[in-house]
Write a protein that holds these residues in place. Structure first.
Motif, mmCIF file in Angstrom:
data_model
loop_
_atom_site.group_PDB
_atom_site.id
_atom_site.type_symbol
_atom_site.label_atom_id
_atom_site.label_comp_id
_atom_site.label_asym_id
_atom_site.label_seq_id
_atom_site.Cartn_x
_atom_site.Cartn_y
_atom_site.Cartn_z
ATOM 1 N N TYR A 422 0.860 -1.186 0.000
ATOM 2 C CA TYR A 422 0.000 0.000 0.000
ATOM 3 C C TYR A 422 0.902 1.245 0.000
ATOM 4 C CZ TYR A 422 -2.985 -3.714 1.851
ATOM 5 O OH TYR A 422 -3.643 -4.901 2.042
ATOM 6 N N PRO A 423 1.378 1.682 -1.175
ATOM 7 C CA PRO A 423 2.365 2.776 -1.241
ATOM 8 C C PRO A 423 1.751 4.166 -1.103
ATOM 9 C CG PRO A 423 1.867 2.003 -3.444
ATOM 10 C CD PRO A 423 1.064 1.129 -2.505
ATOM 11 N N THR A 424 1.035 4.383 -0.031
ATOM 12 C CA THR A 424 0.415 5.685 0.219
ATOM 13 C C THR A 424 1.403 6.613 0.921
ATOM 14 O OG1 THR A 424 -0.589 4.558 2.122
ATOM 15 C CG2 THR A 424 -2.005 4.989 0.225
ATOM 16 N N ALA A 425 1.100 7.910 0.934
ATOM 17 C CA ALA A 425 2.057 8.921 1.383
ATOM 18 C C ALA A 425 2.435 8.785 2.859
ATOM 19 C CB ALA A 425 1.485 10.316 1.114
ATOM 20 N N ASN A 426 1.612 8.120 3.659
ATOM 21 C CA ASN A 426 1.869 8.044 5.102
ATOM 22 C C ASN A 426 3.071 7.186 5.472
ATOM 23 O OD1 ASN A 426 -0.099 5.981 4.120
ATOM 24 N ND2 ASN A 426 0.224 5.128 6.159
ATOM 25 N N ILE A 427 3.520 6.289 4.580
ATOM 26 C CA ILE A 427 4.600 5.353 4.945
ATOM 27 C C ILE A 427 5.983 5.998 4.854
ATOM 28 C CG2 ILE A 427 3.213 3.421 4.105
ATOM 29 C CD1 ILE A 427 5.180 3.194 1.742
ATOM 30 N N PHE A 428 6.094 7.187 4.268
ATOM 31 C CA PHE A 428 7.404 7.752 3.965
ATOM 32 C C PHE A 428 8.027 8.516 5.129
ATOM 33 C CE2 PHE A 428 5.456 6.896 -0.048
ATOM 34 C CZ PHE A 428 6.492 6.612 -0.932
ATOM 35 N N PHE A 429 7.195 9.154 5.959
ATOM 36 C CA PHE A 429 7.720 10.058 6.987
ATOM 37 C C PHE A 429 8.722 9.390 7.936
ATOM 38 C CE2 PHE A 429 7.366 12.266 11.110
ATOM 39 C CZ PHE A 429 7.763 13.540 10.723
ATOM 40 N N PRO A 430 8.409 8.244 8.563
ATOM 41 C CA PRO A 430 9.382 7.663 9.500
ATOM 42 C C PRO A 430 10.678 7.233 8.827
ATOM 43 C CG PRO A 430 7.521 6.167 9.156
ATOM 44 C CD PRO A 430 7.151 7.471 8.538
ATOM 45 N N GLU A 431 10.597 6.729 7.594
ATOM 46 C CA GLU A 431 11.813 6.305 6.892
ATOM 47 C C GLU A 431 12.697 7.508 6.560
ATOM 48 O OE1 GLU A 431 12.508 3.207 6.531
ATOM 49 O OE2 GLU A 431 10.568 2.299 7.008
ATOM 50 N N ILE A 432 12.080 8.578 6.090
ATOM 51 C CA ILE A 432 12.841 9.789 5.756
ATOM 52 C C ILE A 432 13.456 10.400 7.019
ATOM 53 C CG2 ILE A 432 12.646 12.144 4.882
ATOM 54 C CD1 ILE A 432 12.577 10.119 2.671
ATOM 55 N N CYS A 433 12.721 10.375 8.122
ATOM 56 C CA CYS A 433 13.258 10.903 9.388
ATOM 57 C C CYS A 433 14.458 10.087 9.860
ATOM 58 C CB CYS A 433 12.178 10.921 10.462
ATOM 59 S SG CYS A 433 10.970 12.248 10.270
ATOM 60 N N ASP A 434 14.406 8.786 9.692
ATOM 61 C CA ASP A 434 15.546 7.938 10.082
ATOM 62 C C ASP A 434 16.789 8.287 9.265
ATOM 63 O OD1 ASP A 434 14.410 6.510 12.143
ATOM 64 O OD2 ASP A 434 13.638 4.929 10.857
ATOM 65 N N ILE A 435 16.599 8.527 7.972
ATOM 66 C CA ILE A 435 17.730 8.933 7.136
ATOM 67 C C ILE A 435 18.275 10.281 7.613
ATOM 68 C CG2 ILE A 435 18.373 9.707 4.815
ATOM 69 C CD1 ILE A 435 16.525 7.563 3.711
ATOM 70 N N HIS A 436 17.371 11.192 7.960
ATOM 71 C CA HIS A 436 17.782 12.506 8.467
ATOM 72 C C HIS A 436 18.661 12.353 9.717
ATOM 73 C CE1 HIS A 436 16.335 16.941 9.075
ATOM 74 N NE2 HIS A 436 17.646 16.820 9.089
ATOM 75 N N LEU A 437 18.239 11.527 10.640
ATOM 76 C CA LEU A 437 19.009 11.299 11.866
ATOM 77 C C LEU A 437 20.364 10.662 11.564
ATOM 78 C CD1 LEU A 437 16.139 9.979 14.183
ATOM 79 C CD2 LEU A 437 17.366 12.155 14.418
ATOM 80 N N GLN A 438 20.384 9.714 10.632
ATOM 81 C CA GLN A 438 21.644 9.061 10.280
ATOM 82 C C GLN A 438 22.620 10.051 9.649
ATOM 83 O OE1 GLN A 438 22.846 6.039 10.893
ATOM 84 N NE2 GLN A 438 21.010 5.464 12.023
ATOM 85 N N LEU A 439 22.126 10.929 8.788
ATOM 86 C CA LEU A 439 22.999 11.924 8.156
ATOM 87 C C LEU A 439 23.632 12.848 9.196
ATOM 88 C CD1 LEU A 439 20.859 12.842 5.016
ATOM 89 C CD2 LEU A 439 23.145 11.832 4.985
ATOM 90 N N ILE A 440 22.848 13.208 10.199
ATOM 91 C CA ILE A 440 23.381 14.051 11.279
ATOM 92 C C ILE A 440 24.543 13.346 11.977
ATOM 93 C CG2 ILE A 440 22.846 15.068 13.528
ATOM 94 C CD1 ILE A 440 19.985 15.565 12.462
ATOM 95 N N GLU A 441 24.388 12.044 12.221
ATOM 96 C CA GLU A 441 25.448 11.269 12.882
ATOM 97 C C GLU A 441 26.652 11.087 11.969
ATOM 98 O OE1 GLU A 441 25.661 10.232 16.078
ATOM 99 O OE2 GLU A 441 23.865 11.494 16.285
ATOM 100 N N TRP A 442 26.411 10.803 10.692
ATOM 101 C CA TRP A 442 27.520 10.582 9.759
ATOM 102 C C TRP A 442 28.388 11.828 9.611
ATOM 103 C CZ3 TRP A 442 23.955 8.089 5.505
ATOM 104 C CH2 TRP A 442 23.556 6.814 5.935
#
Length: 656
Positions: A422-442
């Motif tokens: 079910y590729p609806t817009a709601n599934i993207f926010f947590p994944e994108i936030c995790d990438i954001h946090l990882q970039l901050i650490e990297w």
């Protein structure tokens, strides 16, 4: 055959002799076709079946009345091998379900040729041929190929072969009919449409094409996609011209007033987007003054960051390729490598193989496998230092470990986005936030090599986040498993003390969006008329001029609202979170809860239908853009558009 004698055929009983002359030459009898003059055996011991078969296939003879040459026995066989005709009403025929495409099978005034109890509809068969070409990217010229003609002639002699120009005209006719169906769908849509823009290239020249596709949630709460246009764009086009092409396409479909957002590649010029947004905002077509209009493709962002990572690993990757090529260069070297793997007790079952440069995930898998065999490569260098001179140093191995972990995250998130049921817009926010946090650490890595790479990727991410974070957050709020709690979880980690203010900004956007939907929603107006509806539903309570309590009804409705009755949004946010489970379908949830949240459900329909990623699953790891099939690239632009759009529409019918 000067000495041949024509035999009187009056005593010959078979009807085939109406089309043959029986000639005697010496002791031999020959049957000569009166139409094409072909000679066949005319002996009484040969029978007449071969003569009937010839008449059916004879190209010099009219096909009318061929049915009379089928014997009763042949007709019985024909019954079990009846010519297949696509009939919309035969829905119970499971065997033919794959070809029952639910096309509009209007009665075409064409000539039907009978074969026993069967019939050939020449016009319908031509359309079936055109649909086959559209569906499978076949070249239009195939209808003039000798092999195809022979196949069709032997399969169905009664079918009149068509030319390339004729099948092209049939494809254009199919396109016009299918386009009208899409018009009607858009006209009846209960919600708004989001449009994605993609650039294609031709495989044999420098031609470029703009592909537009509509994404929406229909009245049954199903996510849909329909191709709209596939138009040629000239490299010399200015940004104004690009935006004008897009606007013309939207207005041609009459969906400029129904537009909610547009989805572009990360590298699409902001000026093009701004020009389109300004045109639409002038007429007040956009919600929230176009704040959620500009959406960038999330998978495209991941691909660009993966490209940065692989570019940083360029020299290391080449050394890995050379090492693998050496191991694979001979059976003896491969055997030595396997022995060393046993000695150092490598437990992995991953296979060493050269990557495909056109798929960046294959490069990741190659590097990941090489890391598993790090000790084996070191041992092989000790045995053969001459041929293993390109092996990595220890610092290079360490950097490879770190950057491969970046790629692993990008692969995993890309798969979540493109493989979701079910590729609806709601599934993207947590994944994108995790990438954001990882970039901050990297970015905090003490190795300048790693931190500089992380800063480069973070810059691309911040550009994306600035444009898309509000839309992602609103979509997450409309997931009943999360509501505002997901923002309250991630924003403090991302922004620290500023989190509360930013969460308030998102909520203001949500309230503004809700208020706009409450004004335009037909469901909202039905709520405002709720008291009237209730009164009319009571026996004997019909409204007329003598109903002196109508003013009381209005007073009751106004005072109940003034006393602070909860809105859809308030009720939704106050209720407990829905339990999380793996197979949750947010669209089904909103379908069921539409009566409870009529205004918020309209908002959910528009937000959740935004395709945060527009990349097809089969193209998600491609390092290049999408390419037009070479069979169609040389056709006129109008024909290419008709074929590409019709293919998408017909495939959608098949899948549904």
């Amino acid at each position: 055959m000067s000495d041949a004698v024509i035999v009187n055929s009056s005593r010959l009983k078979s009807i085939v002799w109406n089309d043959f002359d029986r000639v005697k030459k010496g002791d031999t009898f020959v049957a000569i076709c009166r139409h094409c003059k072909k000679k066949l055996s005319g002996s009484s011991t040969s029978g007449t079946s071969h003569l009937r078969n010839h008449l059916i296939r004879c190209q010099r003879r009219s096909n009318h009345g061929v049915a009379q040459y089928f014997s009763a026995k042949d007709k019985k066989k024909e019954g079990s091998l009846a010519l297949v005709t696509i009939d919309q009403e035969q829905k119970n025929d499971e065997v033919l379900s794959i070809v029952n495409l639910r096309y509009e099978q209007e009665q075409i005034k064409s000539e039907h040729v009978g074969i026993g109890s069967n019939s050939l509809d020449q016009r319908r068969s031509q359309f079936d041929l055109a649909r086959m070409i559209i569906l499978h990217n076949y070249p239009l010229a195939m209808v003039e190929h000798v092999g195809f003609k022979i196949f069709v002639r032997n399969l169905q002699p009664l079918f009149e072969l068509v030319t390339r120009n004729k099948v092209e005209a049939d494809c254009m006719e199919i396109y016009a009919k299918e386009k009208q169906k899409v018009y009607e769908i858009f006209d009846k849509l209960p919600g708004r449409i989001s449009v994605s823009a993609d650039v294609w290239t031709a495989s044999e020249d420098d031609a470029a094409y703009l592909s537009l596709a509509a994404h929406y949630i229909d009245e049954n709460w199903q996510l849909n996609k329909k191709n709209l246009n596939f138009v040629t764009i000239d490299p010399s086009y200015t940004e104004d011209m690009h935006s004008e092409v897009i606007m013309n396409c939207l207005m041609d479909w009459d969906i400029d007033r129904k537009l909610f957002s547009m989805i572009f590649d990360s590298f699409t010029s902001d000026n093009i987007v701004e020009r389109i947004r300004d045109r639409l905002s002038q007429n007040r077509f956009l919600h929230c003054n176009g704040q959620l209009f500009d959406v960038r493709c999330a998978v495209d962002l991941l691909n660009r960051m993966a490209h940065d990572a692989l570019e940083a690993l360029c020299e290391i990757t080449q050394k890995i390729r050379e090492s693998i090529r050496y191991v694979k260069s001979s059976e003896a070297t491969q055997a030595t490598f396997n022995e060393l793997a046993d000695e150092v007790q490598v437990e992995t079952k991953k296979c060493l193989c050269i990557d495909n440069p056109l798929k960046w995930n294959s490069t990741y898998f190659m590097l990941e496998a090489a890391l598993e065999y790090r000790k084996v490569f070191s041992c092989l260098r000790d045995r053969d230092p001459v041929n293993m001179k390109f092996l990595l140093s220890d610092p290079e191995w360490d950097r490879l470990i770190t950057v491969t972990s970046f790629l692993k995250l990008f692969v995993e998130v890309t798969n979540v986005f493109t493989r979701s049921k079910y590729p609806t817009a709601n599934i993207f926010f947590p994944e994108i936030c995790d990438i954001h946090l990882q970039l901050i650490e990297w970015c905090k890595n003490p190795d300048d090599y790693i931190s500089s790479l992380a800063l480069k990727m973070r810059k691309k991410f911040e550009e994306y986040w600035h444009k898309c974070s509000s839309g992602l957050a609103v979509a997450a709020m409309l997931d009943p498993r999360f509501k505002m709690k997901l923002l309250e979880y991630y924003y403090p980690q991302l922004y620290g003390d500023s989190a509360t203010e930013l969460i308030d900004d998102v909520f203001e956007c949500i309230k503004s969006l809700y208020n706009e939907h409450s004004i335009v929603s037909p469901l909202a107006s039905s709520i405002d008329q709720g008291l009237d509806w209730q009164a009319s539903g009571i026996p004997g309570s019909g409204k007329d001029s003598r109903d002196r309590l109508m003013g009381f009804d209005k007073f009751l409705h106004e005072t109940s609202q003034a006393e602070g009755s909860s809105s859809d949004l308030d009720k939704y946010l106050e209720e407990p979170l829905f339990p999380r489970n793996v197979d949750f379908n947010v669209l089904n949830w909103w379908k069921v809860h539409t009566p409870r949240y009529p205004i918020l459900s309209m908002m959910a329909r528009n937000i959740l239908g935004i395709p945060i990623s527009k990349v097809a699953a089969e193209s998600r790891f491609d390092t290049g853009g999408r390419t037009l099939n070479h069979n169609w690239s040389s056709l006129p632009p109008t024909t290419i558009q008709a074929l590409m759009c019709s293919q998408d529409w017909i495939q959608s019918e098949l899948e549904s």
